[in-house]
Write a protein that holds these residues in place. Structure first.
Motif, PDB file in Angstrom:
ATOM      1  N   LEU A 227       0.850  -1.030  -0.034  1.00  0.00           N
ATOM      2  CA  LEU A 227      -0.096   0.010   0.026  1.00  0.00           C
ATOM      3  C   LEU A 227       0.833   1.150   0.205  1.00  0.00           C
ATOM      4  O   LEU A 227       0.603   2.230  -0.736  1.00  0.00           O
ATOM      5  N   SER A 228       1.970   1.364   0.896  1.00  0.00           N
ATOM      6  CA  SER A 228       2.672   2.480   0.798  1.00  0.00           C
ATOM      7  C   SER A 228       3.578   2.713  -0.366  1.00  0.00           C
ATOM      8  O   SER A 228       3.687   3.986  -0.397  1.00  0.00           O
ATOM      9  N   SER A 229       3.764   1.806  -0.917  1.00  0.00           N
ATOM     10  CA  SER A 229       4.649   1.710  -2.163  1.00  0.00           C
ATOM     11  C   SER A 229       3.803   1.834  -3.445  1.00  0.00           C
ATOM     12  O   SER A 229       4.330   2.140  -4.739  1.00  0.00           O
ATOM     13  N   GLY A 230       2.603   1.887  -3.400  1.00  0.00           N
ATOM     14  CA  GLY A 230       1.540   2.226  -4.569  1.00  0.00           C
ATOM     15  C   GLY A 230       1.655   0.892  -5.516  1.00  0.00           C
ATOM     16  O   GLY A 230       1.237   0.994  -6.617  1.00  0.00           O
ATOM     17  N   LEU A 231       1.806  -0.177  -4.859  1.00  0.00           N
ATOM     18  CA  LEU A 231       1.995  -1.581  -5.906  1.00  0.00           C
ATOM     19  C   LEU A 231       0.567  -2.441  -5.340  1.00  0.00           C
ATOM     20  O   LEU A 231       0.518  -3.599  -5.920  1.00  0.00           O
ATOM     21  N   SER A 232      -0.310  -2.127  -4.514  1.00  0.00           N
ATOM     22  CA  SER A 232      -1.074  -2.998  -4.085  1.00  0.00           C
ATOM     23  C   SER A 232      -2.288  -3.524  -5.230  1.00  0.00           C
ATOM     24  O   SER A 232      -2.713  -4.436  -5.232  1.00  0.00           O
ATOM     25  N   HIS A 233      -2.276  -2.515  -6.187  1.00  0.00           N
ATOM     26  CA  HIS A 233      -2.834  -3.058  -7.373  1.00  0.00           C
ATOM     27  C   HIS A 233      -2.530  -4.422  -7.873  1.00  0.00           C
ATOM     28  O   HIS A 233      -3.380  -4.909  -8.922  1.00  0.00           O
ATOM     29  N   ILE A 365       1.833   0.644 -19.344  1.00  0.00           N
ATOM     30  CA  ILE A 365       0.536   0.376 -18.915  1.00  0.00           C
ATOM     31  C   ILE A 365       0.319   0.716 -17.320  1.00  0.00           C
ATOM     32  O   ILE A 365      -0.410   1.378 -17.023  1.00  0.00           O
ATOM     33  N   PRO A 366       1.274   0.144 -16.530  1.00  0.00           N
ATOM     34  CA  PRO A 366       0.981   0.459 -15.336  1.00  0.00           C
ATOM     35  C   PRO A 366       1.297   1.946 -14.679  1.00  0.00           C
ATOM     36  O   PRO A 366       0.470   2.249 -13.842  1.00  0.00           O
ATOM     37  N   LEU A 367       2.028   2.451 -15.543  1.00  0.00           N
ATOM     38  CA  LEU A 367       2.348   3.803 -15.090  1.00  0.00           C
ATOM     39  C   LEU A 367       1.052   4.690 -15.517  1.00  0.00           C
ATOM     40  O   LEU A 367       0.938   5.772 -14.826  1.00  0.00           O
ATOM     41  N   ALA A 368       0.600   4.567 -16.757  1.00  0.00           N
ATOM     42  CA  ALA A 368      -0.577   5.024 -17.100  1.00  0.00           C
ATOM     43  C   ALA A 368      -1.880   4.983 -16.059  1.00  0.00           C
ATOM     44  O   ALA A 368      -2.578   6.152 -15.816  1.00  0.00           O
ATOM     45  N   ALA A 369      -2.119   3.849 -15.576  1.00  0.00           N
ATOM     46  CA  ALA A 369      -3.150   3.643 -14.739  1.00  0.00           C
ATOM     47  C   ALA A 369      -2.789   4.233 -13.341  1.00  0.00           C
ATOM     48  O   ALA A 369      -3.780   4.789 -12.924  1.00  0.00           O
ATOM     49  N   VAL A 389       5.203   6.112  -8.317  1.00  0.00           N
ATOM     50  CA  VAL A 389       5.438   6.136  -9.710  1.00  0.00           C
ATOM     51  C   VAL A 389       6.911   5.580  -9.818  1.00  0.00           C
ATOM     52  O   VAL A 389       6.976   4.408 -10.774  1.00  0.00           O
ATOM     53  N   ALA A 390       7.861   5.681  -9.043  1.00  0.00           N
ATOM     54  CA  ALA A 390       9.044   4.923  -9.038  1.00  0.00           C
ATOM     55  C   ALA A 390       8.989   3.561  -8.721  1.00  0.00           C
ATOM     56  O   ALA A 390       9.562   2.574  -9.451  1.00  0.00           O
ATOM     57  N   ALA A 391       8.226   3.366  -7.841  1.00  0.00           N
ATOM     58  CA  ALA A 391       7.976   1.707  -7.219  1.00  0.00           C
ATOM     59  C   ALA A 391       7.231   0.983  -8.634  1.00  0.00           C
ATOM     60  O   ALA A 391       7.909  -0.156  -8.926  1.00  0.00           O
ATOM     61  N   ASN A 392       6.143   1.547  -9.152  1.00  0.00           N
ATOM     62  CA  ASN A 392       5.617   0.982 -10.375  1.00  0.00           C
ATOM     63  C   ASN A 392       6.888   0.712 -11.700  1.00  0.00           C
ATOM     64  O   ASN A 392       6.504  -0.310 -12.120  1.00  0.00           O
ATOM     65  N   ILE A 393       7.466   1.694 -11.785  1.00  0.00           N
ATOM     66  CA  ILE A 393       8.731   1.750 -12.695  1.00  0.00           C
ATOM     67  C   ILE A 393       9.551   0.464 -12.648  1.00  0.00           C
ATOM     68  O   ILE A 393       9.611  -0.453 -13.555  1.00  0.00           O
TER      69      ILE A 393
END
Length: 773
Positions: A227-233, A365-369, A389-393
């Motif tokens: 959750l904190s890193s924005g990766l829960s999706h 794809i994930p960055l756009a979302a 954003v950085a974690a998703n990249i």
């Protein structure tokens, strides 16, 4: 150019659905208005065509009919929902079919959706078909498709909620286990989870979540890090997962020489199988419908039709289930799919300037979302990931590999050697994502608490737009000016974020006043309080969010916990205990009530903590301060566990003002406790987050100068209640609220209390309070 003609259609149907689910009485009026509007539009269209003119009236006819259809779905459900509402506040027995996967709520219960067959008394049930939500203790067999019988107390939901009732189940029985394809899918998921958890950490528990959306093996600490890193999706079955499945099958069939129709049929068949495997609950079906249709339009060479297809999918889903219009999940699913269509291609082209095109597409794809969904999330979420954003990249290249290979490992379970090989292969990208989440979440300032609402959403939208403009690139003079302005915005944002990371990390201790002895951490709707004397630390409860507790401990430069007091085992008091495992010397705990409670204590003991079961009269030292347990009574039959068996403890001396921590006691045990309290307590932690269930006599007896209320901003319980705040004012106490003032620090300066707060809230940042003692 993209065809945007159907966007108004989707918007009108969405607004109509919202109006009908929040104000059910207007549903039939909306039906009549829609049908009337369609008739008028059709008449105008026929008249124009008779005169040889065409003005696009067909779209107006479709718009009015679609709005009428959504309104009619809501209107037809009103009688059944009103019949269900009559059971509000009563004990009821329901029989129904589970319609979702089960998940653990913040209260520690297992929550799942059920479509009822009957509702009523056990002796005279009524035939009633409504969606409800049930919370219960975990039992085996709660799989989608299983028929259950559940008894408990029912509460009617607020307007707009999809579930007509919430049932707090205390007697759950599985009447008919999940059968057929649902039973097979449940067994395949269970086998895959067992195979995955046999692999080493990190990554083992996360792998089933990435592949099939099964998060039962994800630890609380990793879940908080995601959750904190924005990766829960990545562990939620979303449009991205469905897009990966469709894209992988489409590409594989094309590689084998299959024609377009073969690719489409097999891709849709694979998507349907994926939906069944991960449980075809409403959220999964909506994600699969939107992502599947849009991906097919892109792969069939019709990218301009993508928005139109998405709008038709949204309209169809809202006609079938108008209550989805009021859910954040549906808005996020639609937004993420729109981002895939509109923002994905230019992002891929922009990133392609600096990296190979396949990698650019995988990142886009994930960055756009993430960029599009961020402003929506902040409308209702208090925590916003700065590092997202950085974690998703970093995680994006590994996610498709873990999803596809993990899915294959699940499907090949009948061939153990092959399944083991595939699971081991999927473990590496899962471990990478898990490590990315934990490392980025641990960075100072990785996540921040924000005030949910429109203003914050606009700020996040501006930052997302700036990132998108910089990454996509721009041409022309205006484009270059926009690009330069976006760069300035991002440079300022990065500078502010860096400063916050320093202030929340290496420089955190420099911002904290030296003289504090009692602290209340801002952990949302939960308790986490600290007492400090001569360098020794006591932590009273942990709250529910590991990231928030960790941030508080880091900010106060606290490493070792000499005494951990677990007042009781509700999730909002022990949910973040994983943060301090291995850092605790002694655990003082209340009565256990479940296997999960005992397991938590075992984990603490296994990491070196000494366990002590608390009861009235126990005493001890914390540095120069003494502490004493005032409640619960040993082996109490009246209060065996839970809120009313909370540990009540007092601290005094050694620089600590005499302080009373009331746990979650209700008025009755407070009244019993007040008879054994003597003298004044300048500091009192108000019971149960400031609920209305308080004993005025206790507060009048202890006469606090300051009263700490630990509650979450905008919580669903209305804590603290107005009558409790009035009570505190009446006894002369100054209420200090974590929901308004953030972290609260209290110290002694001679005979006076000193108070520091993280935010000004209702008072000053630092103030002296007369000590009535």
């Amino acid at each position: 150019m993209r065809d945007l003609r159907l966007v108004p259609l989707a918007a009108i149907v969405w607004v109509t659905a919202l109006g009908c689910v929040f104000f059910p009485l207007v549903s039939w009026w909306c039906v009549l208005a829609g049908l009337g509007g369609a008739a008028v539009a059709l008449g105008v269209l026929l008249h124009d065509r008779a005169r040889g003119r065409a003005r696009g009236g067909g779209l107006l006819v479709l718009l009015a009919l679609a709005a009428a259809a959504a309104a009619m779905t809501a209107a037809l459900a009103v009688p059944q929902r009103e019949a269900a509402a009559e059971w509000d506040g009563q004990s009821v027995e329901v029989v129904g079919e589970i319609a979702s996967s089960a998940s653990t709520g913040s209260d520690g219960r297992i929550w799942f959706d059920v479509n009822t067959h009957t509702v009523g008394d056990a002796d005279s049930p009524e035939q009633l078909a409504v969606p409800i939500r049930i919370g219960s203790e975990r039992i085996d067999g709660l799989e989608l498709g299983a028929v259950i019988r559940a008894g408990g107390r029912a509460l009617v939901t607020d307007p707009g909620e999809r579930a007509a009732l919430v049932l707090f189940g205390d007697d759950i029985q599985v009447v008919t286990p999940a059968e057929g394809v649902f039973g097979v899918a449940a067994q395949m998921r269970a086998d895959f989870v067992e195979r995955a958890v046999a692999l080493p950490e990190p990554g083992a528990g996360l792998l089933p979540g990435l592949a099939v959306g099964d998060t039962r093996a994800v630890s609380e600490e990793l879940n908080a890090a995601m959750l904190s890193s924005g990766l829960s999706h990545l562990t939620a079955v979303s449009g991205a997962n469905c897009a990966i499945v469709v894209g992988a099958v489409f590409w594989l069939v094309a590689l084998c020489g299959g024609g377009r129709m073969t690719r489409i049929v097999l891709a849709l068949a694979a998507l349907a199988g994926f939906v069944v495997l991960v449980t075809p609950e409403p959220s999964v079906i909506r994600a699969a419908t939107m992502a599947g249709l849009v991906m097919l339009t892109l792969m069939c060479g019709r990218p301009s039709a993508g928005v139109g297809v998405l709008c038709l999918a949204v309209v169809g889903i809202l006609i079938a289930d108008p209550w989805l219009a009021a859910t954040a999940g549906f808005a996020l699913s639609a937004a993420a799919t729109a981002a895939l269509i509109v923002l994905g291609p230019p992002l891929a082209r922009g990133l392609g300037r600096w990296m190979p095109q396949p990698l650019a597409l995988a990142l886009a794809i994930p960055l756009a979302a993430h960029l599009v969904c961020g402003p929506i999330i902040v409308l209702f979420a208090e925590q916003q990931s700065i590092i997202g954003v950085a974690a998703n990249i970093l995680a994006a290249p590994a996610a498709p590999i873990a999803t596809v290979v993990g899915l294959l490992a699940c499907l090949t379970a009948p061939i153990p050697m092959l399944a083991d090989l595939l699971a081991a292969s999927a473990w590496l990208p899962a471990a990478w994502i898990s490590t990315t989440a934990t490392v980025t979440a641990a960075l100072p300032g990785a996540a921040v608490l924000v005030v949910p609402g429109i203003i914050t959403a606009l700020i996040i939208a501006g930052l997302s737009a700036a990132i998108g403009i910089v990454l996509c690139g721009s041409a022309g003079s205006w484009g270059r000016r926009l690009h330069s302005a976006s760069l300035v915005v991002l440079i300022v944002a990065v500078a502010l974020t860096g400063a916050r990371m320093l202030l929340g990390g290496p420089l955190a201790a420099m911002r904290v006043p030296e003289g504090w002895s009692v602290a209340a951490c801002d952990v949302g709707q939960g308790d986490a309080l600290l007492v400090r004397s001569e360098g020794q630390i006591a932590l009273i409860d942990t709250g529910i969010d590991p990231a928030l507790l960790r941030a508080c401990l880091d900010a106060l430069a606290i490493g070792r916990i000499d005494l951990l007091v677990l007042t009781h085992f509700d999730a909002d008091h022990v949910g973040a205990a994983s943060v301090v495992i291995g850092r605790v010397e002694t655990v003082l705990h209340g009565p256990t009530g479940s296997a999960a409670d005992a397991q938590l204590l075992d984990e603490l003991a296994g990491a070196g903590a000494q366990l002590v079961s608390a009861s009235t009269g126990m005493r001890g030292q914390l540095g120069g301060a003494s502490w004493q347990v005032l409640w619960p009574r040993e082996r109490s039959a009246a209060f065996p566990e839970g809120n009313d068996a909370s540990i009540v403890v007092e601290f005094a001396g050694g620089g600590v003002p005499r302080s009373l921590f009331l746990g979650d006691l209700s008025a009755t045990p407070q009244r019993m406790l007040s008879t054994q309290l003597h003298g004044v307590y300048p500091v009192v932690k108000v019971s149960h987050h400031g609920s209305a269930d308080q004993d005025p006599g206790l507060y009048a007896a202890v006469r606090p100068a300051v009263a700490i209320v630990s509650a979450g901003s905008g919580n669903d319980y209305g804590h603290p209640r107005a009558e409790t705040l009035d009570l505190l004012e009446a006894v002369g106490a100054r209420a200090l609220r974590t929901d308004l003032q953030g972290r609260i620090l209290i110290g002694l300066a001679g005979d006076e209390l000193q108070v520091w707060t993280e935010r000004s809230g209702a008072g000053e940042n630092a103030a002296d309070v007369d000590d009535p003692g």
